[in-house]
Write a protein that holds these residues in place. Structure first.
Motif, short mmCIF file in Angstrom:
data_model
loop_
_atom_site.label_atom_id
_atom_site.label_comp_id
_atom_site.label_asym_id
_atom_site.label_seq_id
_atom_site.Cartn_x
_atom_site.Cartn_y
_atom_site.Cartn_z
N ALA A 176 0.82 -1.21 0.00
CA ALA A 176 0.00 0.00 0.00
C ALA A 176 0.85 1.26 0.00
CB ALA A 176 -0.90 0.00 1.22
N CYS A 177 0.34 2.23 -0.72
CA CYS A 177 1.00 3.54 -0.65
C CYS A 177 0.49 4.26 0.59
CB CYS A 177 0.69 4.34 -1.92
SG CYS A 177 -1.02 4.85 -2.09
N GLU A 178 1.18 5.29 0.97
CA GLU A 178 0.83 6.04 2.17
C GLU A 178 -0.59 6.59 2.09
OE1 GLU A 178 2.38 9.87 4.74
OE2 GLU A 178 3.73 8.92 3.32
N ARG A 179 -0.97 7.10 0.95
CA ARG A 179 -2.31 7.68 0.77
C ARG A 179 -3.39 6.61 0.99
NH1 ARG A 179 -2.79 11.33 -4.18
NH2 ARG A 179 -1.51 12.56 -2.80
N GLN A 180 -3.17 5.40 0.50
CA GLN A 180 -4.14 4.32 0.68
C GLN A 180 -4.24 3.93 2.15
OE1 GLN A 180 -3.30 0.69 -1.44
NE2 GLN A 180 -5.40 -0.04 -1.23
N ARG A 181 -3.10 3.86 2.84
CA ARG A 181 -3.12 3.54 4.27
C ARG A 181 -3.85 4.64 5.04
NH1 ARG A 181 2.09 1.67 3.13
NH2 ARG A 181 2.99 3.64 3.75
N ASP A 182 -3.60 5.90 4.68
CA ASP A 182 -4.28 7.02 5.35
C ASP A 182 -5.79 6.98 5.12
OD1 ASP A 182 -1.83 7.90 6.25
OD2 ASP A 182 -1.67 9.56 4.80
N THR A 183 -6.18 6.66 3.90
CA THR A 183 -7.61 6.57 3.58
C THR A 183 -8.25 5.45 4.39
OG1 THR A 183 -7.27 7.42 1.36
CG2 THR A 183 -9.30 6.17 1.73
N TYR A 184 -7.59 4.31 4.44
CA TYR A 184 -8.11 3.17 5.21
C TYR A 184 -8.26 3.55 6.68
CZ TYR A 184 -8.44 -1.42 7.38
OH TYR A 184 -8.85 -2.49 8.13
N GLN A 185 -7.26 4.18 7.26
CA GLN A 185 -7.31 4.58 8.67
C GLN A 185 -8.42 5.61 8.92
OE1 GLN A 185 -5.92 3.18 11.33
NE2 GLN A 185 -5.08 1.69 9.89
N SER A 186 -8.61 6.53 7.98
CA SER A 186 -9.68 7.53 8.11
C SER A 186 -11.04 6.86 8.09
CB SER A 186 -9.60 8.57 7.00
OG SER A 186 -8.42 9.32 7.13
N LEU A 187 -11.22 5.89 7.20
CA LEU A 187 -12.49 5.16 7.15
C LEU A 187 -12.71 4.35 8.43
CD1 LEU A 187 -12.35 4.00 3.43
CD2 LEU A 187 -14.04 5.57 4.43
N LYS A 188 -11.65 3.77 8.94
CA LYS A 188 -11.74 3.01 10.19
C LYS A 188 -12.15 3.92 11.35
CE LYS A 188 -8.95 -0.23 12.88
NZ LYS A 188 -7.63 -0.90 12.95
N GLN A 189 -11.57 5.10 11.43
CA GLN A 189 -11.92 6.06 12.49
C GLN A 189 -13.36 6.55 12.35
OE1 GLN A 189 -10.17 6.68 15.27
NE2 GLN A 189 -8.88 5.07 14.42
N ALA A 190 -13.79 6.75 11.10
CA ALA A 190 -15.18 7.18 10.87
C ALA A 190 -16.15 6.07 11.29
CB ALA A 190 -15.38 7.54 9.40
N GLU A 191 -15.81 4.83 11.00
CA GLU A 191 -16.66 3.70 11.40
C GLU A 191 -16.74 3.61 12.93
OE1 GLU A 191 -16.87 -1.16 10.88
OE2 GLU A 191 -15.34 -0.04 9.78
N LEU A 192 -15.61 3.77 13.60
CA LEU A 192 -15.60 3.75 15.07
C LEU A 192 -16.42 4.90 15.65
CD1 LEU A 192 -11.93 2.75 15.90
CD2 LEU A 192 -14.01 1.49 16.49
N ALA A 193 -16.31 6.07 15.05
CA ALA A 193 -17.10 7.22 15.53
C ALA A 193 -18.59 6.96 15.36
CB ALA A 193 -16.68 8.49 14.78
N ALA A 194 -18.98 6.35 14.25
CA ALA A 194 -20.39 6.02 14.02
C ALA A 194 -20.86 4.96 15.02
CB ALA A 194 -20.58 5.53 12.59
N GLU A 195 -20.01 3.99 15.32
CA GLU A 195 -20.37 2.97 16.32
C GLU A 195 -20.51 3.59 17.70
OE1 GLU A 195 -18.55 -1.04 14.27
OE2 GLU A 195 -17.28 0.05 15.67
N ARG A 196 -19.64 4.52 18.02
CA ARG A 196 -19.74 5.20 19.31
C ARG A 196 -21.04 5.99 19.40
NH1 ARG A 196 -15.01 8.30 22.66
NH2 ARG A 196 -16.23 8.45 24.56
N TRP A 197 -21.41 6.63 18.31
CA TRP A 197 -22.66 7.38 18.25
C TRP A 197 -23.84 6.42 18.44
CZ3 TRP A 197 -24.74 9.86 13.12
CH2 TRP A 197 -25.89 10.60 13.40
N GLN A 198 -23.80 5.28 17.78
CA GLN A 198 -24.88 4.31 17.93
C GLN A 198 -24.96 3.80 19.36
OE1 GLN A 198 -25.22 1.21 15.04
NE2 GLN A 198 -26.81 0.18 16.16
#
Length: 165
Positions: free
Chosen positions: A94-116
Motif C-alpha cells: 500500500a501507498c501512504e495515501r491508501q493507508r491514510d484513507t483506510y485509517q480515516s475510514l476506520k476512524q469514521a466507522e468507530l465514531a459512528a459505532e460510538r454514536w450508535q
C-alpha cells in the motif's frame, strides 16, 4: 442535548464495549458473527452489558434495541464498513495515501459505532436490574439479539465475554 446521566451511561457503555472487545477471542467471535450470521455486534455488546447489570432482554426490549440500532446501522455504519473493507491496503504494497484513507475510514466507522452506542445507552438508561448477573442471563440476552448465529459460535463468545460471577 443529552443529560449528564445519559452522557454518563453512554460513556460507561462505550468503555464497556472497548474493554470487552479487547478481551482474548471476543473480536474474532464478533467479526465471525457479523460476517457469517449477519449479527449486529453492537447489539451483542449491549446485550452483554445489560446481562452484567441483571437486566434481561424481553421481546419488547429487543424490539426497542433493534429498531433503535437499525437506521444508523443501515445508513452509516454498514456503508462505512463496506468502504473500509474495500479499501483495505494489501500487505506491504500500500501507498501512504491508501493507508491514510483506510485509517480515516476506520476512524469514521468507530465514531459512528460510538454514536450508535450512545443512542442505545439512552434507550436502556431507564431499565432497572431485575436479578443478579448470571451465565444464563448472559446467554439469554445474547441469543435474543444474535439472530441465526450458530450455537457453537455464540458459546465461544459467551465464554470470552463472561466475568467471574
Amino acid at each position: 442535548m443529552a443529560s449528564e446521566t445519559d452522557s454518563s451511561q453512554s460513556g460507561l457503555l462505550w468503555d464497556y464495549a472497548l474493554e470487552r472487545y479487547a478481551r482474548d477471542g471476543v473480536a474474532e467471535c464478533c467479526v465471525a458473527l457479523q460476517d457469517e450470521a449477519g449479527a449486529d455486534v453492537l447489539l451483542i455488546i449491549v446485550a452483554a452489558y445489560l446481562a452484567e447489570r441483571g437486566i434481561p432482554l424481553t421481546g419488547q426490549r429487543v424490539q426497542v434495541l433493534v429498531s433503535g440500532a437499525s437506521a444508523l446501522q443501515a445508513s452509516l455504519i454498514e456503508p462505512l464498513r463496506a468502504l473500509r473493507r474495500a479499501n483495505r491496503p494489501p500487505d506491504g504494497e500500500a501507498c501512504e495515501r491508501q493507508r491514510d484513507t483506510y485509517q480515516s475510514l476506520k476512524q469514521a466507522e468507530l465514531a459512528a459505532e460510538r454514536w450508535q452506542l450512545a443512542q442505545l445507552a439512552g434507550l436502556v438508561s431507564s431499565w432497572n436490574p431485575e436479578q443478579g448477573p448470571t451465565r444464563q442471563l448472559l446467554q439469554s440476552n445474547i441469543r435474543a439479539v444474535a439472530g441465526a448465529a450458530e450455537n457453537s459460535m455464540l458459546d465461544r463468545l459467551i465464554r470470552a465475554l463472561r466475568t467471574d460471577w
